[in-house]
Enzyme design. Structure first.
Site, short mmCIF file in Angstrom:
data_model
loop_
_atom_site.label_atom_id
_atom_site.label_comp_id
_atom_site.label_asym_id
_atom_site.label_seq_id
_atom_site.Cartn_x
_atom_site.Cartn_y
_atom_site.Cartn_z
N GLN A 168 -1.49 8.31 7.64
CA GLN A 168 -1.04 7.85 8.96
C GLN A 168 -2.09 8.02 10.04
O GLN A 168 -2.03 7.34 11.06
CB GLN A 168 0.25 8.58 9.38
N HIS A 190 -2.25 -0.33 3.48
CA HIS A 190 -1.28 -1.12 4.25
C HIS A 190 -0.92 -0.49 5.59
O HIS A 190 -0.29 -1.13 6.43
CB HIS A 190 -0.03 -1.43 3.42
N CYS A 313 12.42 4.25 3.00
CA CYS A 313 12.37 4.70 1.61
C CYS A 313 12.45 3.50 0.70
O CYS A 313 12.81 2.41 1.11
CB CYS A 313 13.51 5.64 1.32
#
Ligand code: PLP
Length: 374
Positions: A168, A190, A313
């Protein structure tokens, strides 16, 4: 996406134009990067260019980059391939870290969202068996930046390895593997505008991670399987664009802060998590007491605005709010928390539209609660 507003960059980011070009160019060509003929050598050249681009994003040597199928695999390789008898992980780590070493001792977290390093020091000192410590660069939910360099110094004094899940943080704030003092870093394409399904494990110079995926001798024997040439090429292009766009990313902080200011004005008692700690410039995690996270996510989706509750999730379900629980947030408030994560496509007009839609939802909910009470 036209007319719709995407404020969920921490779940996944849109593919950057540079990455799309690199992916399509690579997909238009045949060639296995391990083949010795010209087609293979061209594919190899794409992979090696991407290796340099990804390495540059974190100040690493190109030769220390191992391409994987994503951040999840990189975390698994870092923590499982070389089984150190003891593992420590912050309680707020991503599931791919926590599940990779289910036996890890969890480090407590301070109320501001940062890992408690005095606890790490005590825990490491309790035993001298070889250990690995996993501490993320920035939390995916709150955006709180973790004290990785300090943790690395503590880990090294105790003879332990330090793994940093930088999935992140990379591309959102500057990252330098040497400055972090990390032995191993995980990345995912991504999250920075590359394609899904590709990532990297990067080791400091002199460290060769044990292999996790077994088979052929690709990636210098450290990760078997024919290289995902197109994905890797897209990852490289995204890494280069992300490095060039760091200033632009930093400029999202005032937009995020202005948004939070307006939400706070609308809702007295709005809780903003990780507010007192250094945070990613694009992330806001907040809760309006009594307004369930699902109601907000669905309400915004009806308006064409994507935000999220908890982490996304695999099955579309929302996981238990364990990150906030670890920060000492009570369960009822944690279940009202949503995450808004901005990115390079975000405009002030989009934030205006979000604030208007969200405050209208809040007013409707508050009026409904008042009616029910009356
Ligand atoms: N680590 C963190 C902090 C993440 O946020 C994510 C994705 O949400 C991952 C790891 C997993 O990366 P990938 O989706 O590439 O497997």
């Amino acid at each position: 996406m036209s007319g719709r507003i995407y404020l969920d960059f921490n779940a996944t980011a849109p593919l950057r134009a540079e990455a799309l070009d690199a992916v399509t160019a690579a997909m238009a060509e045949v060639g296995n990067a391990s083949s010795v003929h010209g087609f293979g050598r061209a594919a190899r050249a794409r992979v090696e260019r991407a290796r340099r681009q990804v390495a540059a994003l974190v100040g690493a040597a190109p030769g220390s980059v191992i391409f994987t199928s994503g951040g999840t695999e990189a975390n698994n390789q870092a923590l499982r391939a070389e089984s150190r008898p003891r593992a420590f992980a912050a309680a707020i780590e991503h599931e791919s870290v926590l599940a990779a070493r289910g036996d890890a001792v969890l480090l407590p977290v301070l109320p501001d969202g940062r890992a408690d390093l005095s606890a790490l020091e005590r825990m490491l000192a309790a035993d001298d068996a070889p250990a690995v410590v996993s501490l993320m660069l920035a939390n995916n939910e709150t955006g709180v930046i973790q004290p990785v360099a300090e943790a690395a110094a503590i880990a090294h004094r105790a003879g332990a390895l330090l793994h940093c899940d930088a999935v992140q943080g990379a591309g959102k704030v500057p990252v330098d593997i040497a400055a972090l003092g990390a032995d191993l870093i995980s990345l995912s394409a991504h999250k920075i505008g590359g394609p899904q399904g590709v990532g990297a494990l990067i080791a400091r110079e002199g460290l060769a991670p044990a292999r996790f995926v077994h088979g052929g001798g690709q990636e210098r024997g450290m990760r078997a399987g024919t290289e995902n040439v197109a994905g890797i090429a897209g990852f490289g292009a995204a890494a280069e664009a992300a490095a060039a766009g760091l200033d632009r990313f930093a400029a999202l902080a005032p937009l995020r802060d202005a948004m939070l200011h307006r939400l706070r004005e609308a809702v007295s008692g709005l809780a903003v998590f990780g507010d007192g700690a250094p945070r990613l410039p694009n992330t806001a995690k907040f809760a309006a007491p009594g307004l369930a996270a699902e109601t907000q996510v669905m309400g915004m989706d009806l308006e064409g605005i994507a935000i999220s509750a908890g982490s996304a999730c695999s099955a579309g379900k929302v996981s238990a709010p364990y990150v906030l629980t670890a920060m000492g947030v009570d369960d009822a408030l944690a279940r009202c928390a949503v995450r808004v994560s901005l990115g390079w496509t975000t405009t002030p007009a989009e934030i205006d539209a979000f604030v208007a839609a969200w405050t209208a939802l809040w007013r409707r909910a508050a009026a409904g609660t008042a009616r029910a009470a009356g």
